[in-house]
Design an enzyme around this catalytic site. Structure first.
Site, short mmCIF file in Angstrom:
data_model
loop_
_atom_site.label_atom_id
_atom_site.label_comp_id
_atom_site.label_asym_id
_atom_site.label_seq_id
_atom_site.Cartn_x
_atom_site.Cartn_y
_atom_site.Cartn_z
N CYS A 62 7.59 21.21 -81.34
CA CYS A 62 7.93 22.42 -80.58
C CYS A 62 6.75 23.39 -80.63
CB CYS A 62 9.17 23.08 -81.18
SG CYS A 62 9.54 24.68 -80.46
N GLN A 241 31.91 21.28 -85.64
CA GLN A 241 30.77 20.48 -86.09
C GLN A 241 29.63 20.71 -85.09
OE1 GLN A 241 30.63 19.18 -88.96
NE2 GLN A 241 32.76 19.06 -89.59
N PHE A 268 41.39 21.94 -95.24
CA PHE A 268 40.29 22.66 -94.58
C PHE A 268 40.10 22.04 -93.18
CE2 PHE A 268 39.62 22.70 -99.17
CZ PHE A 268 39.45 24.04 -99.45
N ASP A 336 37.43 18.75 -96.52
CA ASP A 336 36.14 19.14 -95.91
C ASP A 336 35.96 20.64 -96.12
OD1 ASP A 336 33.87 19.42 -94.37
OD2 ASP A 336 34.89 19.22 -92.45
N CYS A 362 29.24 20.00 -96.79
CA CYS A 362 27.94 20.48 -96.29
C CYS A 362 27.08 20.97 -97.45
CB CYS A 362 28.15 21.59 -95.26
SG CYS A 362 29.10 22.97 -95.91
C1 LIG Z 1 33.42 22.89 -93.08
S1 LIG Z 1 34.74 23.60 -92.17
C2 LIG Z 1 35.62 22.13 -91.74
C3 LIG Z 1 36.59 22.25 -90.63
C4 LIG Z 1 37.09 20.92 -90.04
N1 LIG Z 1 37.37 19.93 -91.06
C5 LIG Z 1 36.12 20.38 -89.01
O1 LIG Z 1 35.49 19.35 -89.27
O2 LIG Z 1 36.00 20.98 -87.93
C6 LIG Z 1 35.69 24.34 -93.43
C7 LIG Z 1 36.97 24.99 -92.99
O3 LIG Z 1 37.57 25.58 -94.16
C8 LIG Z 1 38.23 26.77 -93.78
N2 LIG Z 1 38.37 27.58 -95.01
C9 LIG Z 1 37.46 28.37 -95.59
N3 LIG Z 1 37.94 28.90 -96.74
C10 LIG Z 1 39.20 28.40 -96.88
C11 LIG Z 1 40.21 28.56 -97.86
N4 LIG Z 1 40.02 29.34 -98.93
N5 LIG Z 1 41.37 27.92 -97.71
C12 LIG Z 1 41.57 27.11 -96.63
N6 LIG Z 1 40.65 26.93 -95.66
C13 LIG Z 1 39.48 27.57 -95.78
C14 LIG Z 1 37.33 27.37 -92.71
O4 LIG Z 1 38.06 28.24 -91.87
C15 LIG Z 1 36.83 26.12 -91.97
O5 LIG Z 1 37.66 25.81 -90.88
#
Ligand SMILES: C[S@@+](CC[C@H](N)C(=O)[O-])C[C@H]1O[C@@H](n2cnc3c(N)ncnc32)[C@H](O)[C@@H]1O
Length: 406
Positions: A62, A241, A268, A336, A362
């Site tokens: 880039c 994602q 999650f 996740d 992640c």
């Molecule tokens: C890495 S993302 C994964 C979402 C989903 N598995 C995906 O692949 O699209 C983590 C998720 O955890 C949720 N999250 C964050 N803190 C949380 C908590 N204390 N309890 C439950 N969910 C939570 C976020 O809102 C987010 O949607």
């Protein structure tokens, strides 16, 4: 002028050498094995000159790579970065005493990122929009960014128009643009939201699927994402994602882990990236703290055909994890979590002895910590997939199966 030899890459992508006092010296844009020179101040060589490059060094593909803060590793060959990311995972696991079969990194292709946050500010002539310069609030325009989908690059005039309408020259706005099935889905933060008429005109003039600005939302077409047989319109700014290719790889790993489980808990769950495809063969219970994301997931499920039962529950899984008696009815769990990992929930899963776990993360450090707790409780860790949705950056994602053995 100091001369140093770079020993390794740090987590932010800077080269690291040992200083004369034994402490680390960070040098941006350098690679292990390189001899570099420059002024060192407070453990940083801000502008290193490469004296002896290594073969892994490449010309950044880039033309904005030197200034734009969007990518950290454009100067490194793709094979080097892929191996470095794999090594980050191996080291994080080793720090917890875990030896694993860590697979080769699967990197998303160029022009595949489906969302980007542009920073924008008004200028004398109109507006400037792009990504922040490395370590600064200066905005670098990058109309031919190699990371994002072409639809996002094509959205820059939209970002500039929004900036002209609602930003000032003193403060910037942030514009999250997502490429949805219905077209561009745009969420603005900051600045002064235009009045209702101008707001609607902006959305129409640029044919946006949805425009939201600090809580005000106008939807012209459903800004959906397709998850298996379902289409979901996530709330503005909700987690997704980063690339379709990365999502497919993660889903493949999750499907493999879940196997033929009849009842699955998706912890999650976000907007249902895994829940809805898994519902093609299993009953799925989705848990997530964000009620709006779950409402979107639920609407997607109700409008889809041929899916098994899906239930949702808004729940803070850090403070209020699912307990063993709640987990007992599931044959498999998908977990996740965000970067912090899911220590409390993992401990309950270990106590519940759920037969199969799909562990997606992640953050290699918290993944390793949480996996160590599961291994101590009698689980076996299968091959670890390293999935790189953030080409040329330092981010890395991973997914693995844990199976209860004893
Ligand atoms: C890495 S993302 C994964 C979402 C989903 N598995 C995906 O692949 O699209 C983590 C998720 O955890 C949720 N999250 C964050 N803190 C949380 C908590 N204390 N309890 C439950 N969910 C939570 C976020 O809102 C987010 O949607």
């Amino acid at each position: 002028m100091d001369r140093i030899v770079i020993e390794r890459l740090g987590h932010q992508g800077d080269g690291i050498a040992s200083g004369v006092d034994g402490g680390p010296v960070y040098a941006p844009g350098t690679l292990p094995g390189e001899v570099v020179e420059g002024e060192i101040a407070a453990g940083h060589m801000a502008a290193p000159r490469i004296v002896t490059p290594v073969p892994e060094r490449v010309s950044p593909p880039c033309r904005h790579a030197k200034r734009c803060g969007g990518c950290q590793l454009q100067h490194a060959a793709l094979d080097f970065t892929a191996e470095w990311k794999r090594d980050v995972v191996i080291r994080a696991l080793a720090a917890q005493g875990i030896e694993a079969d860590v697979r080769l990194t699967e990197t998303s292709p160029p022009h595949s990122r489906r969302r980007a946050t542009f920073s924008a500010r008004r200028t004398k002539k109109g507006a400037t929009a792009g990504f922040h310069q490395k370590g600064s609030d200066v905005i670098v325009e990058n109309p031919d960014c190699l990371v994002v989908r072409p639809a996002l690059s094509a959205a820059l005039p939209v970002v500039e128009a929004l900036t002209a309408a609602g930003a000032s020259r003193k403060s910037e706005i942030s514009v999250l643009v997502t490429d949805s099935d219905g077209g561009l889905d745009v969420a603005v933060r900051g600045g002064a939201r235009p009045g209702p008429v101008a707001f609607a005109e902006l959305a129409q003039a640029h044919d946006l699927a949805r425009l939201s600005w600090d809580g005000e939302t106008l939807t012209r077409r459903p800004p959906t994402q397709t998850f298996g047989r379902a289409q979901v319109a996530p709330p503005p700014g909700a987690f997704l994602q980063a690339t379709a290719e990365g999502e497919a790889a993660l889903l493949d790993a999750v499907r493999h882990a879940v196997g033929d489980a009849a009842r699955v808990a998706d912890l999650f769950a976000g907007c249902g990236t895994f829940t809805l495809p898994l519902a093609e063969t299993a009953e799925v219970a989705a848990y997530e703290s964000d009620a709006e994301m779950l409402a979107a997931l639920d609407r997607g499920w109700r409008h889809a055909t041929g899916l098994r039962k899906v239930t949702t529950q808004a729940r803070d899984l850090f403070r209020n994890p699912l307990l063993p008696d709640e987990l007992a009815r599931f044959d498999a769990v998908v977990i996740d979590p965000p970067r912090a990992g899911a220590e409390a929930q993992i401990n309950q899963i270990a106590r519940a002895r759920v037969p199969r776990i799909a562990h997606v993360s992640c953050n290699p450090v918290t993944f390793a910590r949480d996996t160590a707790a599961l291994i101590a409780a009698g689980y076996a860790l299968g091959p670890v997939r390293v999935i790189d949705q953030f080409r040329w950056s330092t981010h890395v994602e991973l997914a693995a199966t844990l199976t209860l053995e004893r």
